[in-house]
Write a protein that holds these residues in place. Structure first.
Motif, PDB file in Angstrom:
ATOM      1  N   HIS A 137       0.810  -1.221   0.000  1.00 19.52           N
ATOM      2  CA  HIS A 137       0.000   0.000   0.000  1.00 19.52           C
ATOM      3  C   HIS A 137       0.845   1.274   0.000  1.00 19.52           C
ATOM      4  O   HIS A 137       0.278   2.367   0.069  1.00 19.52           O
ATOM      5  N   VAL A 138       2.172   1.134  -0.039  1.00 19.29           N
ATOM      6  CA  VAL A 138       3.026   2.311   0.074  1.00 19.29           C
ATOM      7  C   VAL A 138       4.080   2.338  -1.022  1.00 19.29           C
ATOM      8  O   VAL A 138       4.372   1.328  -1.664  1.00 19.29           O
ATOM      9  N   LEU A 139       4.642   3.535  -1.217  1.00 18.56           N
ATOM     10  CA  LEU A 139       5.764   3.746  -2.111  1.00 18.56           C
ATOM     11  C   LEU A 139       6.941   4.207  -1.261  1.00 18.56           C
ATOM     12  O   LEU A 139       6.907   5.305  -0.691  1.00 18.56           O
ATOM     13  N   LEU A 140       7.963   3.368  -1.152  1.00 23.88           N
ATOM     14  CA  LEU A 140       9.104   3.665  -0.296  1.00 23.88           C
ATOM     15  C   LEU A 140      10.215   4.329  -1.104  1.00 23.88           C
ATOM     16  O   LEU A 140      10.628   3.835  -2.151  1.00 23.88           O
ATOM     17  N   SER A 141      10.697   5.445  -0.570  1.00 22.17           N
ATOM     18  CA  SER A 141      11.784   6.179  -1.203  1.00 22.17           C
ATOM     19  C   SER A 141      12.911   6.364  -0.199  1.00 22.17           C
ATOM     20  O   SER A 141      12.682   6.828   0.926  1.00 22.17           O
ATOM     21  N   THR A 142      14.116   5.987  -0.583  1.00 24.16           N
ATOM     22  CA  THR A 142      15.271   6.263   0.259  1.00 24.16           C
ATOM     23  C   THR A 142      16.413   6.739  -0.625  1.00 24.16           C
ATOM     24  O   THR A 142      16.343   6.676  -1.849  1.00 24.16           O
ATOM     25  N   LYS A 143      17.488   7.218   0.013  1.00 24.50           N
ATOM     26  CA  LYS A 143      18.561   7.882  -0.724  1.00 24.50           C
ATOM     27  C   LYS A 143      19.910   7.245  -0.448  1.00 24.50           C
ATOM     28  O   LYS A 143      20.119   6.610   0.586  1.00 24.50           O
ATOM     29  N   VAL A 144      20.836   7.489  -1.380  1.00 27.10           N
ATOM     30  CA  VAL A 144      22.203   7.021  -1.262  1.00 27.10           C
ATOM     31  C   VAL A 144      23.135   8.100  -1.806  1.00 27.10           C
ATOM     32  O   VAL A 144      22.784   8.800  -2.756  1.00 27.10           O
ATOM     33  N   GLY A 145      24.291   8.239  -1.197  1.00 30.66           N
ATOM     34  CA  GLY A 145      25.275   9.182  -1.730  1.00 30.66           C
ATOM     35  C   GLY A 145      25.935  10.047  -0.687  1.00 30.66           C
ATOM     36  O   GLY A 145      27.132  10.323  -0.770  1.00 30.66           O
ATOM     37  N   LEU A 146      25.183  10.505   0.311  1.00 30.70           N
ATOM     38  CA  LEU A 146      25.780  11.276   1.395  1.00 30.70           C
ATOM     39  C   LEU A 146      26.411  10.306   2.385  1.00 30.70           C
ATOM     40  O   LEU A 146      25.740   9.395   2.878  1.00 30.70           O
ATOM     41  N   GLU A 147      27.666  10.509   2.687  1.00 29.63           N
ATOM     42  CA  GLU A 147      28.369   9.595   3.584  1.00 29.63           C
ATOM     43  C   GLU A 147      28.642  10.276   4.922  1.00 29.63           C
ATOM     44  O   GLU A 147      29.111  11.408   4.971  1.00 29.63           O
ATOM     45  N   ARG A 148      28.335   9.563   6.002  1.00 31.30           N
ATOM     46  CA  ARG A 148      28.610  10.042   7.361  1.00 31.30           C
ATOM     47  C   ARG A 148      29.358   8.957   8.130  1.00 31.30           C
ATOM     48  O   ARG A 148      29.183   7.767   7.858  1.00 31.30           O
ATOM     49  N   ASP A 149      30.166   9.390   9.096  1.00 33.21           N
ATOM     50  CA  ASP A 149      30.841   8.398   9.920  1.00 33.21           C
ATOM     51  C   ASP A 149      29.939   7.986  11.075  1.00 33.21           C
ATOM     52  O   ASP A 149      28.792   8.424  11.178  1.00 33.21           O
ATOM     53  N   ARG A 150      30.446   7.128  11.948  1.00 34.50           N
ATOM     54  CA  ARG A 150      29.616   6.596  13.025  1.00 34.50           C
ATOM     55  C   ARG A 150      29.169   7.656  14.023  1.00 34.50           C
ATOM     56  O   ARG A 150      28.204   7.448  14.759  1.00 34.50           O
ATOM     57  N   ASP A 151      29.872   8.780  14.051  1.00 35.99           N
ATOM     58  CA  ASP A 151      29.493   9.879  14.939  1.00 35.99           C
ATOM     59  C   ASP A 151      28.556  10.872  14.262  1.00 35.99           C
ATOM     60  O   ASP A 151      28.168  11.873  14.865  1.00 35.99           O
ATOM     61  N   GLY A 152      28.205  10.600  13.005  1.00 40.15           N
ATOM     62  CA  GLY A 152      27.294  11.474  12.286  1.00 40.15           C
ATOM     63  C   GLY A 152      27.965  12.580  11.510  1.00 40.15           C
ATOM     64  O   GLY A 152      27.294  13.409  10.881  1.00 40.15           O
ATOM     65  N   GLU A 153      29.297  12.620  11.514  1.00 38.90           N
ATOM     66  CA  GLU A 153      30.026  13.673  10.816  1.00 38.90           C
ATOM     67  C   GLU A 153      29.945  13.433   9.305  1.00 38.90           C
ATOM     68  O   GLU A 153      30.104  12.301   8.817  1.00 38.90           O
ATOM     69  N   PHE A 154      29.671  14.489   8.535  1.00 33.00           N
ATOM     70  CA  PHE A 154      29.602  14.354   7.087  1.00 33.00           C
ATOM     71  C   PHE A 154      30.990  14.143   6.501  1.00 33.00           C
ATOM     72  O   PHE A 154      31.921  14.897   6.805  1.00 33.00           O
ATOM     73  N   LEU A 155      31.119  13.137   5.650  1.00 34.90           N
ATOM     74  CA  LEU A 155      32.394  12.819   5.023  1.00 34.90           C
ATOM     75  C   LEU A 155      32.450  13.247   3.563  1.00 34.90           C
ATOM     76  O   LEU A 155      33.532  13.370   2.993  1.00 34.90           O
ATOM     77  N   GLY A 156      31.305  13.462   2.952  1.00 37.68           N
ATOM     78  CA  GLY A 156      31.274  13.862   1.553  1.00 37.68           C
ATOM     79  C   GLY A 156      30.188  13.142   0.789  1.00 37.68           C
ATOM     80  O   GLY A 156      29.274  12.555   1.360  1.00 37.68           O
ATOM     81  N   VAL A 157      30.310  13.180  -0.537  1.00 40.30           N
ATOM     82  CA  VAL A 157      29.322  12.585  -1.432  1.00 40.30           C
ATOM     83  C   VAL A 157      30.010  11.527  -2.289  1.00 40.30           C
ATOM     84  O   VAL A 157      31.099  11.742  -2.810  1.00 40.30           O
ATOM     85  N   ARG A 158      29.349  10.389  -2.436  1.00 36.67           N
ATOM     86  CA  ARG A 158      29.889   9.309  -3.264  1.00 36.67           C
ATOM     87  C   ARG A 158      28.850   8.828  -4.274  1.00 36.67           C
ATOM     88  O   ARG A 158      27.650   8.859  -3.999  1.00 36.67           O
ATOM     89  N   GLY A 159      29.355   8.365  -5.425  1.00 41.47           N
ATOM     90  CA  GLY A 159      28.468   7.838  -6.444  1.00 41.47           C
ATOM     91  C   GLY A 159      29.066   6.671  -7.191  1.00 41.47           C
ATOM     92  O   GLY A 159      28.606   6.327  -8.283  1.00 41.47           O
ATOM     93  N   ASP A 160      30.092   6.031  -6.595  1.00 41.11           N
ATOM     94  CA  ASP A 160      30.714   4.898  -7.274  1.00 41.11           C
ATOM     95  C   ASP A 160      29.841   3.655  -7.160  1.00 41.11           C
ATOM     96  O   ASP A 160      29.066   3.482  -6.221  1.00 41.11           O
ATOM     97  N   ARG A 161      29.987   2.772  -8.127  1.00 43.70           N
ATOM     98  CA  ARG A 161      29.127   1.611  -8.253  1.00 43.70           C
ATOM     99  C   ARG A 161      29.142   0.728  -7.019  1.00 43.70           C
ATOM    100  O   ARG A 161      28.086   0.317  -6.517  1.00 43.70           O
TER     101      ARG A 161
END
Length: 334
Positions: free
Chosen positions: A80-104
């Motif tokens: 009954h639903v349409l699920l949308s999630t994202k990939v590409g933003l990378e964070r470490d275990r503490d939540g710090e942003f590491l950058g953007v990735r798009g490799d296979r």
């Protein structure tokens, strides 16, 4: 102006038909004030009951907790639903942003992890989260296309990218939608991205349609934000210098909304609903009462003159500050 409480109308995102309004789940697990998990769970289920079936999260929300919560909420109601999630933003275990990735390899690994956390065998929309400067979007689009072929993903989406990136990705595999920030105080995609999407038959998912809560009118000072870790405290528009000036936007809209029997949130969402039949806002909330308030905008009719008046009021108030701090601004609109 009239307000209609009938069932949700539908919109087109490429070949996909969806309800006119979705639900953003960011605030349920991270980035803002901490939400009550039980109420967040109830909000998702209430949304489904109200016909809001497009549910949006990301693998970085709560470092996976957002997907786990959404998976729990839709258990037994997957069809009954349409699920949308994202990939590409990378964070470490503490939540710090590491950058953007798009490799296979990264995309494939993260997709499988998202499927496990959600407890499903496929994603309805898989969103490439931003693009790094100079990123070869063709590699990411190719990896996403493989996942479609394998049945793990139904539709592809891009987030916060420029018009050229949309064209290049679409040439590799059809893109169903572009998800970018669009609201009365963030209109940057109107110049180039929206026209390209319409040329190519790509729908538009409007994220942050309430300006990260600002356009609800509930933020009158820095004290109204969440705890010190509230993400908005790092955003220029919510800074001590800019927030008091940006309150002029709310001041300009408040009497107009009151005169027409709308809350500020409903006015802001109604304006977006009039931007086209290919536009689907996904206001985020972790509360059922706010969800119901937001849904009041879906069938609210605004005349062309009323829309022009609203736009003029915001333009005159002059929004101050960028959407993100410099280190994140360099990662959007590439």
């Amino acid at each position: 102006m009239t307000i209609d409480a009938s069932p949700l109308p539908t919109r087109r995102l490429g070949a996909l038909e969806v309800p006119a309004q979705g639900l953003g789940c960011l605030s349920m697990t991270s980035f803002y004030a901490r939400a009550d998990p039980a109420e967040a769970l109830a909000t998702v289920r209430h949304a489904i009951d109200r016909g809001v079936t497009l549910l949006d999260t990301a693998d970085v929300q709560g470092l996976g907790e957002g997907e786990r919560l959404l998976g729990k909420a839709v258990a037994g109601r997957r069809d009954h639903v349409l699920l949308s999630t994202k990939v590409g933003l990378e964070r470490d275990r503490d939540g710090e942003f590491l950058g953007v990735r798009g490799d296979r390899a990264y995309i494939r690994r993260r997709c499988h992890a998202s499927l496990r956390r959600l407890g499903v065998d496929h994603l309805d929309l898989y969103v490439k989260h931003w693009a790094a400067p100079g990123e070869r979007i063709e590699e990411a689009a190719g990896a996403l296309a493989e996942l479609v072929t394998e049945g793990k993903v139904r539709h592809l989406c891009l987030s916060e990218v420029c018009a050229d990136t949309v064209r290049r990705a679409h040439a590799v595999h059809p893109i169903t939608a572009v998800q970018s920030e669009w609201s009365l105080w963030s209109r940057g995609i109107e110049d180039e991205v929206v026209p390209v999407c319409r040329e190519l038959g790509i729908g538009i998912i409007a994220s942050c349609p309430l300006g990260r809560g600002f356009l609800t009118g509930r933020i009158g000072s820095l004290a109204d934000l969440g705890p010190p870790e509230d993400f908005r405290r790092a955003l220029p528009r919510f800074s001590a210098a800019n927030l008091p000036r940006n309150l002029a936007v709310v001041a300009a809209l408040r009497p107009w909304a009151a005169e027409h029997g709308l809350t500020l949130a409903q006015l802001a969402l109604a304006w977006l609903h009039h931007q086209g039949d290919d536009v689907v806002p996904i206001p985020g909330t972790a509360r059922r009462d706010h969800l119901d308030e937001n849904l009041g905008a879906v069938s609210t009719a605004l005349s062309a003159g009323e829309r022009a008046a609203v736009e003029a009021a915001v333009e005159a108030a002059a929004v101050r500050g960028e959407r993100y701090p410099p280190f994140l601004m360099q990662l959007v609109d590439n």
